[in-house]
Design a protein around this motif. Structure first.
Motif, mmCIF file in Angstrom:
data_model
loop_
_atom_site.group_PDB
_atom_site.id
_atom_site.type_symbol
_atom_site.label_atom_id
_atom_site.label_comp_id
_atom_site.label_asym_id
_atom_site.label_seq_id
_atom_site.Cartn_x
_atom_site.Cartn_y
_atom_site.Cartn_z
ATOM 1 N N UNK A 55 82.359 38.988 112.129
ATOM 2 C CA UNK A 55 83.220 38.285 111.174
ATOM 3 C C UNK A 55 82.790 38.463 109.727
ATOM 4 N N UNK A 56 82.339 39.662 109.382
ATOM 5 C CA UNK A 56 81.983 39.953 107.995
ATOM 6 C C UNK A 56 80.649 39.388 107.548
ATOM 7 N N UNK A 104 75.394 30.209 108.074
ATOM 8 C CA UNK A 104 76.758 30.487 108.508
ATOM 9 C C UNK A 104 76.895 31.829 109.223
ATOM 10 N N UNK A 105 75.793 32.462 109.548
ATOM 11 C CA UNK A 105 75.832 33.784 110.170
ATOM 12 C C UNK A 105 76.535 33.747 111.520
#
Length: 70
Positions: free
Chosen positions: A39-40, A21-22
């Motif tokens: 995005x964190x 999901x990186x």
């Protein structure tokens, strides 16, 4: 035997193998030093990325060797 298709693994392959999901951008492409995590996304160390890339390449090469022997 058929034509050999060498598959070279990339830093992107390593990133998504570690964290599917990186979110990131890399300038220039496939350069560990140019990665900006978005995005964190928890950063992945340069050492971990390079080790994973080597691991993925070894797996790919082993599979190619098996296919070539058949």
């Amino acid at each position: 035997m058929g034509d050999k298709l060498m598959v070279n693994k990339t830093i992107e392959d390593a990133i998504f193998a570690i964290n599917p999901n990186a979110a990131y951008k890399s300038t220039p492409p496939d350069n560990v030093d140019g990665i900006t995590w978005l995005f964190g996304t928890t950063p992945i160390s340069k050492e971990d990325l390079e080790a994973k890339k080597v691991e993925l390449q070894a797996e790919s090469d082993a599979l190619q060797y098996q296919r070539d022997r058949n």
